[in-house]
Design an enzyme around this catalytic site. Structure first.
Site, PDB file in Angstrom:
ATOM      1  N   GLU A 128       0.827  -1.199   0.000  1.00 10.75           N
ATOM      2  CA  GLU A 128       0.000   0.000   0.000  1.00 10.75           C
ATOM      3  C   GLU A 128       0.866   1.255   0.000  1.00 10.75           C
ATOM      4  O   GLU A 128       1.972   1.275   0.528  1.00 10.75           O
ATOM      5  CB  GLU A 128      -0.911  -0.009   1.222  1.00 10.75           C
ATOM      6  CG  GLU A 128      -1.955  -1.099   1.122  1.00 10.75           C
ATOM      7  CD  GLU A 128      -2.915  -1.106   2.290  1.00 10.75           C
ATOM      8  OE1 GLU A 128      -4.120  -1.223   2.041  1.00 10.75           O
ATOM      9  OE2 GLU A 128      -2.476  -0.984   3.440  1.00 10.75           O
ATOM     10  N   CYS A 154       6.467  -6.569   7.505  1.00 11.32           N
ATOM     11  CA  CYS A 154       7.500  -5.985   8.363  1.00 11.32           C
ATOM     12  C   CYS A 154       7.841  -6.987   9.452  1.00 11.32           C
ATOM     13  O   CYS A 154       6.972  -7.709   9.933  1.00 11.32           O
ATOM     14  CB  CYS A 154       6.976  -4.687   8.990  1.00 11.32           C
ATOM     15  SG  CYS A 154       8.210  -3.811   9.989  1.00 11.32           S
ATOM     16  N   CYS A 195       0.882  -1.740  15.538  1.00  9.05           N
ATOM     17  CA  CYS A 195       0.930  -1.482  14.093  1.00  9.05           C
ATOM     18  C   CYS A 195       0.385  -2.648  13.279  1.00  9.05           C
ATOM     19  O   CYS A 195       0.708  -3.807  13.550  1.00  9.05           O
ATOM     20  CB  CYS A 195       2.379  -1.191  13.686  1.00  9.05           C
ATOM     21  SG  CYS A 195       2.571  -0.872  11.923  1.00  9.05           S
ATOM     22  N   CYS A 217       3.380   8.705   0.594  1.00  6.11           N
ATOM     23  CA  CYS A 217       3.949   7.856   1.641  1.00  6.11           C
ATOM     24  C   CYS A 217       4.113   6.476   1.026  1.00  6.11           C
ATOM     25  O   CYS A 217       3.142   5.884   0.556  1.00  6.11           O
ATOM     26  CB  CYS A 217       2.994   7.824   2.833  1.00  6.11           C
ATOM     27  SG  CYS A 217       3.511   6.681   4.132  1.00  6.11           S
ATOM     28  N   CYS A 229       5.960  -4.320  16.100  1.00  3.86           N
ATOM     29  CA  CYS A 229       5.459  -3.281  17.008  1.00  3.86           C
ATOM     30  C   CYS A 229       3.996  -3.618  17.335  1.00  3.86           C
ATOM     31  O   CYS A 229       3.215  -3.948  16.436  1.00  3.86           O
ATOM     32  CB  CYS A 229       5.557  -1.903  16.361  1.00  3.86           C
ATOM     33  SG  CYS A 229       7.252  -1.427  15.978  1.00  3.86           S
ATOM     34  N   CYS A 261      -1.301   6.321   9.576  1.00  9.72           N
ATOM     35  CA  CYS A 261      -0.132   5.595  10.059  1.00  9.72           C
ATOM     36  C   CYS A 261      -0.504   4.315  10.778  1.00  9.72           C
ATOM     37  O   CYS A 261      -1.403   4.294  11.607  1.00  9.72           O
ATOM     38  CB  CYS A 261       0.647   6.441  11.054  1.00  9.72           C
ATOM     39  SG  CYS A 261       1.324   7.882  10.314  1.00  9.72           S
TER      40      CYS A 261
END
Ligand code: SAH
Length: 372
Positions: free
Chosen positions: A116, A136, A143, A129, A140, A357
């Site tokens: 994305e 990932c 997230c 962005c 975290c 975010c």
């Protein structure tokens, strides 16, 4: 070696895999090639030297395919299409925010993966962005991007194409680029560097390094490398906590790179580059948004060249965390100001399309449902 340090390992493995694949082709992926590399390809194809500039110029324009390079002879276009690669991303889905016109793109990749990217309009211009990895590895807890783990690195060509594809769709040039989508860019350093160099190339797109912001969860060797190689690129650190106890709970990477060491490296970075760096701090109700946390953070940051972006947590279904109240955020920013630490409460864009975010994920793959 602990779990997080081990997380660096796959990068090399994945990169060499991709290099092997690229070497197996006759010609390289021209999307991320410099003029000299294209000149070498042109020589290999025994074409006149001036063709290199023509091909390079088309690629800088973000053209979709070799077939569209209309000033090249048809035969050369066909050979390029057969023998060289030109990574092109097509949007599988585009969501447009009703609140602020932010656009979130789901792009399909050649191997069936999806990533994305987000396009935003501001009073000062447009920004994009982009993602640096598929998934990932950082885990975290707040997230969405990390929930399926790391799948693979994105190539420089795939990073460039996220920008091109958003420009093709909107018809607007993107003037600022944040490497802040899914993935940890400093664990894909080779491809990140190539991306930055290509976008900056004065013979090509000629974007100032100052138009870029790279956001990291705090990979110390990567921060040092970025400061050395790209001192003008803006650095954003996802800090999110004033001490190791809280940060470790939110971000496992803190075990490898604890707060004190991280801040020391960041201060050295600001001193060396003369550029203010940004600390991102997500306010999570009851976890890191109390007065005592603001005081501790202010003590650590006082006197350094930095700015704190206070961000309201965007809820991610799996985490169970709740965003801070506006009242607590105001108290937080005032306490920082008392110690001379500047901060802003950042407005979140595209929240209604999960473009904000921490909400970027491989929706199609995870079968993600919108969070209301
Ligand atoms: N790996 C890089 C870049 C991706 S995260 C990094 O850690 O900085 C981009 C930003 O989104 C970071 O500041 C991250 O902490 C923030 N973010 C992640 N999840 C979020 C959430 N649920 N709400 C608000 N911000 C979030």
């Amino acid at each position: 070696m602990n779990k997080n340090k081990a997380a660096h390992k796959p990068e090399t493995a994945i990169e060499s895999e991709r290099t092997d694949k690229a070497e197996a082709r006759l010609l390289p992926d021209l999307r991320a090639a410099g003029l000299d590399e294209i000149a070498a390809v042109v020589r290999q194809l025994e074409q006149p030297a001036y063709r290199a500039q023509q091909i390079f110029d088309w690629i800088q324009k973000g053209i979709r395919s070799f077939a569209d390079m209309t000033n090249l002879p048809a035969d050369l276009r066909r050979r390029l299409a057969e023998e060289a690669e030109l990574t092109t991303l097509e949007a599988l889905k585009i969501q447009i925010s009703k609140i602020d016109q932010t656009r979130k793109y789901l792009f399909g990749l050649a191997d069936g993966e999806a990533i994305e990217s987000v396009y935003m309009e501001h009073s000062y211009g447009t920004s994009g962005c982009i993602s640096s990895q598929v998934g990932c590895a950082m885990s975290c807890s707040f997230c969405a991007s990390t929930q399926g783990g790391l799948v693979r690195q994105l190539s420089a060509a795939e990073m460039i194409e996220q920008v091109n594809a958003m420009e093709r769709d909107t018809g607007q040039p993107i003037s600022r680029i944040d490497v802040m989508g899914s993935g940890e860019p400093l664990l894909n350093y080779a491809n990140l560097s190539r991306f930055l160099e290509r976008m900056h190339d004065p013979r090509g797109r000629n974007m100032s390094y100052r138009a870029f912001t790279v956001s990291t969860c705090g990979i110390i060797p990567g921060i040092e490398a970025l400061g050395r190689d790209f001192p003008q690129v803006n650095l954003a650190i996802s800090l999110h906590a004033p001490n190791d106890v809280i940060r470790q709970q939110l971000m496992p990477i803190n075990r490898s790179y604890p707060v004190k060491e991280l801040l020391a490296v960041c201060k050295a970075h600001a001193d060396r580059t003369g550029r203010q760096l940004t600390y991102e701090y997500i306010l999570i109700a009851g976890v890191n948004n109390k007065s005592e946390h603001a005081a501790e953070l202010a003590n650590r940051l006082a006197g350094s060249l930095c700015h704190v972006n206070l961000i309201f947590l965007n809820p991610v279904t799996e985490s169970g965390y709740k965003p801070s109240s506006m009242a607590a955020a105001r108290v937080f920013t005032e306490l920082l100001a008392k110690k001379g630490v500047s901060s802003t409460i950042r407005k979140s864009m595209g929240a209604d399309i999960d473009g904000a975010c921490g909400q970027l994920r491989r929706s199609s793959v995870t079968g993600h449902k919108d969070i209301k």
